[in-house]
Design an enzyme around this catalytic site. Structure first.
Site, PDB file in Angstrom:
ATOM      1  N   THR A   1       0.806  -1.143   0.099  1.00  0.00           N
ATOM      2  CA  THR A   1      -0.059   0.012   0.067  1.00  0.00           C
ATOM      3  C   THR A   1       1.060   1.211  -0.074  1.00  0.00           C
ATOM      4  OG1 THR A   1      -1.908  -0.974   1.120  1.00  0.00           O
ATOM      5  CG2 THR A   1      -1.869   1.290   1.238  1.00  0.00           C
TER       6      THR A   1
ATOM      7  N   PHE B   1       1.231   5.323   0.667  1.00  0.00           N
ATOM      8  CA  PHE B   1       0.938   6.093   1.588  1.00  0.00           C
ATOM      9  C   PHE B   1       1.473   7.520   1.220  1.00  0.00           C
ATOM     10  CE2 PHE B   1       0.107   2.492   4.113  1.00  0.00           C
ATOM     11  CZ  PHE B   1      -0.952   2.647   4.630  1.00  0.00           C
TER      12      PHE B   1
END
Length: 421
Positions: free
Chosen positions: A287, A289
């Protein structure tokens, strides 16, 4: 000028002037106008001049080893006398006075360190909390119940930074945060990529055969969809606000028929048991960010940078988008992402044709990430050309790329703590 302002403010409150003014030596002095009332602009200016000279005399410095003493009080107009008395000799001294605000009271915390306040969406144990800790080691992580609350926390100076997810290697983009990037005025100042390691959590003593429901964030459910099917779990899959919040919900309500998909840290925090470890469909699940701040950082050229922009065009056809992309291609600038989102304020564009009727097209905003720093002339020239073809363009941030090496996933095999199943 400061002393004159204090006099002017005091005259409006009391004809017998009494004020405080800071001395040059750092102390505070008190002045009083005895036996006279200052009236008229001319008298007021004369009083200001006398006061300024006395303040300067009071804060005189040592010259050649000798300290210059303040001269005797001089008479003001109408026979009034300005008496300058150090406040240190009145009512216990200046230590009892309220201290003024300094620039440190209003400036943000340092870029790194234990005092940095970083907002993230979720509850303790969320992957966003781990990303905040990776981005700013030793920070004070502030949980927020919604993505927009994290944006507002930074804008209102409750937090210094925010760390929010924008895309996942399996689930794709988090569209909500792309919309919020355009709605708010925060700047992207960095990025961090976090490996995601999902676990199936349940209350202690619960067996997988007893489960009828699995809850987690929609992205987590999508990332574990095939693994849950291979495990033979005949369960209902329900979306929850976040992964750690799902684990907290199961633990708080004592739900023995419900499991949560979350991190191993969430299991430790909420007293849950790991039924299966590493249940993501891809061991390389990552992921991305972004780190948000109120002010942008100064772009540099001594390390790899990435720049994020958003633009829109109001002309028909695909030629505009081709010209925009060509501005980067001709300068050998690599694009790492391009994302389109419907224009919130103008979602539909009508094209009237007398022969075929009215065509309705979506209007789009385009989000683009490219590998170059705004300090590079080629990036500046590319954006200048993009502005010629677009009706709107905004730079979301130019920031260092996350160059942290990723450790290869050990295995995509699911390990289970329940050997009887």
């Amino acid at each position: 000028m400061a002393a004159a302002s204090l006099i002017k403010a005091s005259i409006g409150q009391n004809p017998r002037l009494a004020c405080h003014a800071p001395g040059r030596s750092g102390g505070v002095v008190r002045c009083s106008l005895q036996g006279a009332v200052v009236s008229g602009r001319t008298e007021w200016q004369s009083s200001c001049a006398v006061l300024s000279s006395k303040v300067a005399a009071l804060g005189s410095h040592s010259i050649n080893g000798h300290v210059a003493s303040a001269p005797a009080p001089a008479p003001a107009q109408n026979g009034a006398v300005l008496d300058l008395v150090p406040v240190s000799s009145i009512n216990g001294g200046a230590k009892n006075l309220p201290q003024p605000l300094s620039i440190s009271d209003l400036s943000p915390a340092p870029m790194h360190g234990s005092q940095l306040r970083v907002a993230y969406q979720g509850v303790p144990g969320a992957y966003s909390e781990k990303a905040a800790g990776k981005a700013y080691q030793g920070c004070d992580a502030i949980p927020c119940d919604q993505f927009e609350v994290a944006f507002q926390a930074v804008e209102l100076w409750i937090a210094d930074r925010a760390v929010l997810p924008v895309e996942n290697s399996l689930g794709g983009s988090i569209h909500r945060n792309y919309d919020l990037l355009l709605r708010h005025r925060l700047h992207i100042v960095g990025e961090v990529q976090l490996p995601v390691h999902h676990c199936l959590l349940a209350l202690p003593g619960v067996r997988k055969e007893c489960l009828t429901r699995v809850i987690s964030h929609p992205q987590a459910l999508a990332q574990c969809e095939h693994t849950l099917t291979r495990m033979g779990l005949n369960v209902v899959r329900e979306a929850f606000d976040d992964t750690a919040g799902a684990a907290e919900y199961v633990a708080t309500n004592g739900l023995r028929d419900t499991a949560a998909i979350a991190s191993s840290r969430a299991a430790e925090l909420y007293g849950m048991e790991v039924l299966a470890d590493g249940i993501q469909d891809d061991s390389g699940n990552l992921t991305r960010f972004v780190m948000l701040a109120r002010e942008p950082i100064v772009p540099r050229t001594d390390r790899p940078f990435k720049t994020s922009i958003v633009f829109a065009h109001d002309k028909e056809g695909t030629s505009v988008l081709f010209k925009v992309l060509s501005a980067f291609a001709f300068r050998d600038i690599s694009l790492t992402k391009i994302e389109s989102r419907p224009h919130r304020h103008r979602p539909i564009r009508l094209v009237d044709d007398a022969n075929v009727g009215t065509a309705k097209h979506f209007e789009y905003m385009f989000y683009v990430d490219f590998q170059a720093s705004l300090a590079e002339p080629r990036a500046q020239n590319a954006l200048a050309e993009v502005q010629e073809f677009t009706s709107f363009m905004r730079v979301l941030g130019s920031y260092p790329m996350d160059m942290t090496p990723m450790t290869a996933g050990s295995s995509s095999t699911v390990t289970s703590s329940d050997t009887s199943s």
